[in-house]
Design a protein around this motif. Structure first.
Motif, PDB file in Angstrom:
ATOM      1  N   SER A 119      -5.264  10.657 -15.635  1.00 43.31           N
ATOM      2  CA  SER A 119      -3.925  10.848 -15.088  1.00 43.31           C
ATOM      3  C   SER A 119      -2.964  11.425 -16.111  1.00 43.31           C
ATOM      4  N   GLY A 120      -3.096  11.052 -17.372  1.00 48.69           N
ATOM      5  CA  GLY A 120      -2.134  11.548 -18.352  1.00 48.69           C
ATOM      6  C   GLY A 120      -2.593  11.273 -19.763  1.00 48.69           C
ATOM      7  N   GLY A 121      -1.645  10.888 -20.607  1.00 45.68           N
ATOM      8  CA  GLY A 121      -1.892  10.789 -22.041  1.00 45.68           C
ATOM      9  C   GLY A 121      -3.077   9.910 -22.426  1.00 45.68           C
ATOM     10  N   GLY A 123      -5.805   9.176 -20.822  1.00 42.02           N
ATOM     11  CA  GLY A 123      -7.074   9.819 -20.508  1.00 42.02           C
ATOM     12  C   GLY A 123      -7.343  11.031 -21.387  1.00 42.02           C
ATOM     13  N   VAL A 124      -6.314  11.823 -21.623  1.00 38.86           N
ATOM     14  CA  VAL A 124      -6.509  13.016 -22.446  1.00 38.86           C
ATOM     15  C   VAL A 124      -6.882  12.593 -23.864  1.00 38.86           C
ATOM     16  N   LEU A 125      -6.253  11.535 -24.349  1.00 40.78           N
ATOM     17  CA  LEU A 125      -6.603  11.016 -25.671  1.00 40.78           C
ATOM     18  C   LEU A 125      -8.064  10.555 -25.700  1.00 40.78           C
ATOM     19  N   THR A 402      -9.601  21.764 -29.281  1.00 38.41           N
ATOM     20  CA  THR A 402      -9.167  21.834 -27.886  1.00 38.41           C
ATOM     21  C   THR A 402      -7.758  22.405 -27.785  1.00 38.41           C
ATOM     22  N   TRP A 403      -6.886  21.982 -28.688  1.00 44.77           N
ATOM     23  CA  TRP A 403      -5.456  22.250 -28.481  1.00 44.77           C
ATOM     24  C   TRP A 403      -4.886  23.410 -29.262  1.00 44.77           C
ATOM     25  N   MET A 404      -5.606  23.897 -30.275  1.00 40.07           N
ATOM     26  CA  MET A 404      -5.115  25.081 -30.973  1.00 40.07           C
ATOM     27  C   MET A 404      -5.589  26.300 -30.192  1.00 40.07           C
ATOM     28  N   ALA A 490       6.891  18.599 -20.917  1.00 37.11           N
ATOM     29  CA  ALA A 490       5.820  18.425 -19.933  1.00 37.11           C
ATOM     30  C   ALA A 490       5.019  17.178 -20.250  1.00 37.11           C
ATOM     31  N   ARG A 491       4.968  16.285 -19.309  1.00 38.84           N
ATOM     32  CA  ARG A 491       4.226  15.028 -19.439  1.00 38.84           C
ATOM     33  C   ARG A 491       4.441  14.272 -18.135  1.00 38.84           C
ATOM     34  N   ARG A 492       3.823  13.107 -17.980  1.00 39.82           N
ATOM     35  CA  ARG A 492       4.087  12.292 -16.801  1.00 39.82           C
ATOM     36  C   ARG A 492       5.584  12.006 -16.717  1.00 39.82           C
ATOM     37  N   TYR A 496      10.907   5.950 -18.489  1.00 41.22           N
ATOM     38  CA  TYR A 496      11.214   5.788 -19.909  1.00 41.22           C
ATOM     39  C   TYR A 496      11.073   7.087 -20.704  1.00 41.22           C
ATOM     40  N   LYS A 497      10.466   8.102 -20.105  1.00 43.72           N
ATOM     41  CA  LYS A 497      10.345   9.395 -20.803  1.00 43.72           C
ATOM     42  C   LYS A 497      11.641  10.208 -20.692  1.00 43.72           C
ATOM     43  N   ARG A 498      12.544   9.780 -19.850  1.00 41.85           N
ATOM     44  CA  ARG A 498      13.908  10.296 -19.756  1.00 41.85           C
ATOM     45  C   ARG A 498      14.045  11.819 -19.610  1.00 41.85           C
ATOM     46  N   TYR A 559       1.209  19.336 -13.036  1.00 44.29           N
ATOM     47  CA  TYR A 559       0.854  19.398 -14.450  1.00 44.29           C
ATOM     48  C   TYR A 559      -0.459  18.665 -14.711  1.00 44.29           C
ATOM     49  N   ASP A 560      -1.411  19.354 -15.299  1.00 44.89           N
ATOM     50  CA  ASP A 560      -2.691  18.730 -15.626  1.00 44.89           C
ATOM     51  C   ASP A 560      -3.343  19.512 -16.761  1.00 44.89           C
ATOM     52  N   LEU A 561      -4.606  19.274 -17.001  1.00 52.91           N
ATOM     53  CA  LEU A 561      -5.280  19.936 -18.120  1.00 52.91           C
ATOM     54  C   LEU A 561      -5.493  21.429 -17.881  1.00 52.91           C
ATOM     55  N   ALA A 562      -5.281  21.896 -16.661  1.00 48.96           N
ATOM     56  CA  ALA A 562      -5.384  23.337 -16.441  1.00 48.96           C
ATOM     57  C   ALA A 562      -4.082  24.022 -16.865  1.00 48.96           C
ATOM     58  N   GLY A 586       2.629   9.094 -28.074  1.00 48.46           N
ATOM     59  CA  GLY A 586       2.933  10.449 -27.613  1.00 48.46           C
ATOM     60  C   GLY A 586       1.994  11.388 -28.341  1.00 48.46           C
ATOM     61  N   THR A 587       1.479  12.380 -27.640  1.00 52.85           N
ATOM     62  CA  THR A 587       0.568  13.316 -28.303  1.00 52.85           C
ATOM     63  C   THR A 587       0.912  14.763 -28.019  1.00 52.85           C
ATOM     64  N   SER A 588       1.686  15.040 -26.967  1.00 50.53           N
ATOM     65  CA  SER A 588       1.870  16.451 -26.606  1.00 50.53           C
ATOM     66  C   SER A 588       2.608  17.214 -27.703  1.00 50.53           C
ATOM     67  N   GLY A 589       3.494  16.525 -28.438  1.00 47.76           N
ATOM     68  CA  GLY A 589       4.201  17.201 -29.528  1.00 47.76           C
ATOM     69  C   GLY A 589       3.248  17.666 -30.623  1.00 47.76           C
ATOM     70  N   MET A 590       2.144  16.932 -30.803  1.00 49.84           N
ATOM     71  CA  MET A 590       1.143  17.359 -31.794  1.00 49.84           C
ATOM     72  C   MET A 590       0.464  18.640 -31.323  1.00 49.84           C
ATOM     73  N   LYS A 591       0.217  18.710 -30.020  1.00 49.09           N
ATOM     74  CA  LYS A 591      -0.446  19.905 -29.475  1.00 49.09           C
ATOM     75  C   LYS A 591       0.454  21.118 -29.664  1.00 49.09           C
ATOM     76  N   ALA A 592       1.755  20.933 -29.422  1.00 49.09           N
ATOM     77  CA  ALA A 592       2.695  22.043 -29.607  1.00 49.09           C
ATOM     78  C   ALA A 592       2.708  22.473 -31.069  1.00 49.09           C
TER      79      ALA A 592
HETATM   80  C1  LIG Z   1      -1.250  15.492 -23.942  1.00 43.80           C
HETATM   81  C2  LIG Z   1      -1.085  15.305 -22.481  1.00 43.80           C
HETATM   82  C3  LIG Z   1      -0.301  14.255 -21.988  1.00 43.80           C
HETATM   83  C4  LIG Z   1       0.380  13.255 -22.899  1.00 43.80           C
HETATM   84  O1  LIG Z   1       1.641  13.718 -23.321  1.00 43.80           O
HETATM   85  P1  LIG Z   1       2.675  12.726 -24.054  1.00 43.80           P
HETATM   86  O2  LIG Z   1       3.405  13.555 -25.026  1.00 43.80           O
HETATM   87  O3  LIG Z   1       1.851  11.699 -24.749  1.00 43.80           O
HETATM   88  O4  LIG Z   1       3.531  12.160 -23.012  1.00 43.80           O
HETATM   89  C5  LIG Z   1      -0.154  14.142 -20.612  1.00 43.80           C
HETATM   90  N1  LIG Z   1      -0.744  15.008 -19.762  1.00 43.80           N
HETATM   91  C6  LIG Z   1      -1.499  16.033 -20.202  1.00 43.80           C
HETATM   92  C7  LIG Z   1      -2.118  16.967 -19.218  1.00 43.80           C
HETATM   93  C8  LIG Z   1      -1.696  16.216 -21.578  1.00 43.80           C
HETATM   94  O5  LIG Z   1      -2.458  17.223 -22.011  1.00 43.80           O
END
Ligand SMILES: *Cc1c(COP(=O)(O)O)cnc(C)c1O
Length: 698
Positions: A119-121, A123-125, A402-404, A490-492, A496-498, A559-562, A586-592
């Motif tokens: 569903s989100g973070g 699972g992706v982790l 995966t993310w670079m 972009a995230r769920r 609380y993610k405001r 929004y998903d892995l595609a 939080g992990t999406s900021g690392m991907k960016a």
């Molecule tokens: C990385 C990722 C997330 C997690 O993002 P957060 O910054 O931890 O909220 C959620 N959904 C998808 C599709 C992702 O790739």
């Protein structure tokens, strides 16, 4: 049982089907390109799913390919790399061996968009961890659930309100094979059967349980249908199938794990199953518990109360009747493991409480989250000072290959040399600072332009599909501009993610957008039952009708892995606005950051560790404020101030060559920081040395 797709291939192309059946293809150079070359149109239309592609492709096309020398040479190159990767010996033998691997149990795994069981973070982790375990040659197996209908898809209506729909997967179109074993879990007084599927994630097998078998009654068949179903009893049944069924599945497969890693509380019933096994062999309770604890470690992922589910005694009895008796312990002993404080109030069954008391090690997922978790769970260790609460932390990371994105990876390959990804040698990573600014800026401009093209296409289709006018739909294709600062969120969409802070002062947001110096991409799914989060999406979407501003904001549906790779790679500034201290990591900021994006984020989770006093991005110091409205107002003020006074000026401050030198200085610091400290490679090394190794933890 071999997968059908193998039999459909002419002999020359059997290696192609072998690659299709191992998700390894998805993160290794040449993999996606190879399948794209089979049939470009079907490849993208089919959601980049190679098994579906090979089933659907015209036989005539396969006949052409099996005689195409150039294609066969490419295929051989990728297939050789795949075979060599599988032939490497395992590492970390002091932690686990192929005969006695680590079992990593989790309710969701986000490995690739074509396997929709996340569903989100979280699972992706978990997906990133499996891929890294494969790359790092850690002996590990994954255990999860095969959700046939996955997580929901999001569609917005013309008013901006979210609707959900589900699509059932066809197992024949997925890279999964069924194992010849079944397991049984007793739920609601009946024996529920679960089939076991195997997915290959490089060197790592991922076993998925599935109750959708004809022998089960309709409700039992539904247990593994969708992620985190709304009904609490059904959700508890999911956890039981995952955890109790998961341990039984490994036994049926003849796998003897050295260690069970319970990833989040959903998996905690596994510890009771291990206890049951020992009690069935007549081990005294204390001895059995000590043995179980020596083989279980636990990672807690959320300081949000709703994420740590509690069931009252009646609810547990309705699903797992006679649980204590089945395990071979007394009700008091069960309560002692899963309950709260003593007294009538404490008579509940907490999944996290159970995991905390049955594991030899608990870790949070960032330094700050460790502090928060020690405070939150102090009552489990009465008498201990908060600093002594035995919860440590291992900060999350992301899987770099995966993310670079390919353009950034090619640039780094060129400057850092082959092998930098496998070695992550600090001396080699330091060469990031020597890459010419011009080259980095060229990659940034390319990634931004790619995202602009993506937004132009997707936003138009999304808008037309929800019934908007052609004029508004097409405005996305004229206003998004490859030369304009791209801000992303972009995230769920959880409260609380405001996300709502983006439009905290609508006039000020509109003012920023009207200057033709800022464009914004937003994406995210709200939980189907979270109407609060749905209204936030609607509020943000209401901006779209504002003249000269609305068309510079694109909401990308579903929004998903595609969708994620293009978005995290193309944004110049990545926004994260959690209500501190609720963002565990939080992990999406690392991907960016791995793609040269800069973080503008509340100093919570991973960013409070990585933020380097303004040298590698921007931080919003958010006090933990009882008055949420006040906290929102203050943080929004800081956000607007940073954008207006620092970020936008820095982006447009160019020298004679057109390069924003100061911006690139930050970009290099940020890229270096994340590539060296916030990847799953560092994370798994740390798990191995501090958590998994017997006797390593307190
Ligand atoms: C990385 C990722 C997330 C997690 O993002 P957060 O910054 O931890 O909220 C959620 N959904 C998808 C599709 C992702 O790739």
């Amino acid at each position: 049982m071999p997968h059908d797709v193998l039999a459909r291939m002419p002999p020359e192309l059997v290696p192609l089907a072998e690659l299709a059946l191992d998700l390894w293809w998805s993160w290794n150079p040449g993999g996606p390109e190879l399948f794209g070359a089979v049939d470009r149109e079907r490849w993208s239309a089919g959601g980049m799913n190679p098994v579906k592609l090979l089933r659907d492709v015209a036989p005539g096309r396969l006949d052409v390919l099996r005689r195409d020398g150039e294609f066969l040479a490419r295929l051989r190159k990728v297939h050789d790399a795949w075979a060599a990767d599988h032939a490497r010996p395992s590492r970390f033998s002091d932690v686990a061996t192929p005969e006695h691997p680590i079992a990593f149990v989790c309710a969701e795994f986000g490995v690739h968009s074509s396997l929709a069981i996340y569903s989100g973070g979280l699972g992706v982790l978990a997906g990133d961890i499996l891929k890294e375990a494969s790359d790092s040659a850690v002996p590990l197996v994954g255990v999860g659930l095969f959700y046939r209908r996955g997580y929901f898809h999001q569609r917005l209506d013309r008013a901006g309100w979210q609707h959900e729909y589900w699509i059932a997967a066809n197992p024949e179109e997925l890279p999964i094979v069924q194992e010849p074993h079944r397991v049984t879990v007793r739920l609601r007084g009946r024996d529920v059967q679960a089939a076991i599927w195997r997915v290959q994630v490089g060197r790592i097998p991922l076993y998925l349980l599935d109750t959708d078998v004809p022998e089960n009654d309709p409700t039992s068949r539904f247990i593994t249908s969708t992620l985190y179903v709304g009904d609490r009893a059904l959700r508890l049944m999911q956890y039981a199938v995952l955890a109790i069924g998961g341990v039984r599945a490994l036994r049926a497969l003849g796998i003897e794990p050295t260690l069970f890693h319970l990833n989040e509380g959903h998996a905690s019933l596994a510890a009771l199953e291990l206890l049951r096994e020992r009690r069935a062999e007549h081990a005294p309770f204390a001895e059995a518990l000590a043995e179980v604890r020596s083989r279980v470690v636990f990672t807690t992922h959320t300081p949000v109360a709703a994420g740590n589910e509690r069931y009252d005694v009646g609810e547990v009895a309705a699903v797992l009747d006679g649980l204590a008796e089945q395990v071979g312990i007394s009700d008091d002993e069960l309560h002692g493991l899963a309950g709260g404080k003593s007294g009538a109030d404490g008579r509940y069954f907490g999944v996290t409480e159970l995991a905390l008391r049955t594991s030899r090690s608990t870790n949070a997922v960032s330094k700050r989250h460790g502090e928060v978790a020690r405070g939150m769970w102090q009552h489990i260790w009465p008498g201990l000072d908060v600093h002594d609460v035995p919860i440590t932390h291992v900060t999350n990371g992301v899987h770099l290959p995966t993310w670079m994105s390919p353009p950034m990876r090619e640039l780094l390959d060129r400057h850092l040399g082959d092998g930098w990804i496998a070695s992550r040698d600090p001396a080699v990573l330091a060469r990031i600072f020597e890459i010419p600014d011009e080259e980095l800026w060229a990659v940034r401009s390319r990634l931004r332009a790619d995202l602009v093209a993506y937004v132009r296409a997707k936003a138009v289709t999304d808008r037309l599909a929800r019934g908007e006018s052609i004029a508004y739909a097409e405005s996305a294709s004229s206003t998004f501009d490859p030369g304009v600062l791209m801000l992303g969120f972009a995230r769920r969409v959880a409260s609380y993610k405001r996300l709502h802070l983006i439009v905290h002062d609508p006039m000020r947001s509109i003012g920023l957008l009207r200057g033709h110096r800022l464009q914004v991409v937003i994406a995210g799914r709200a939980h189907p039952q979270d109407d609060g989060a749905k209204s936030i999406v609607k509020t943000v979407l209401d901006l779209r009708h504002v003249e000269e501003a609305g068309s510079r904001v694109a909401f990308l549906e579903d929004y998903d892995l595609a969708v994620a790779p293009a978005v995290v790679a193309g944004c110049d500034v990545w926004l994260n606005l959690p209500r501190a201290p609720l963002e565990a990591s939080g992990t999406s900021g690392m991907k960016a950051a791995l793609n040269g994006g800069l973080n503008l984020s509340v100093l919570d989770g991973w960013w409070s560790e990585a933020f380097d006093e303004g040298r590698n991005g921007w931080g919003i110091a958010s006090a933990n404020e009882a008055n949420e409205a006040l906290q929102d107002a203050r943080d929004a003020e800081t956000l607007y101030g940073l954008l207006e006074r620092e970020i936008m000026p820095a982006f447009y401050d160019r020298d004679a060559a057109g390069i924003p030198r100061d911006w690139i200085r930050r970009l290099k610091a940020s890229l270096h920081c994340v590539a060296s400290g916030f990847t799953t490679k560092r994370m798994l090394d740390e798990y191995a040395s501090r958590i998994w190794r017997a006797g390593a933890s307190r």
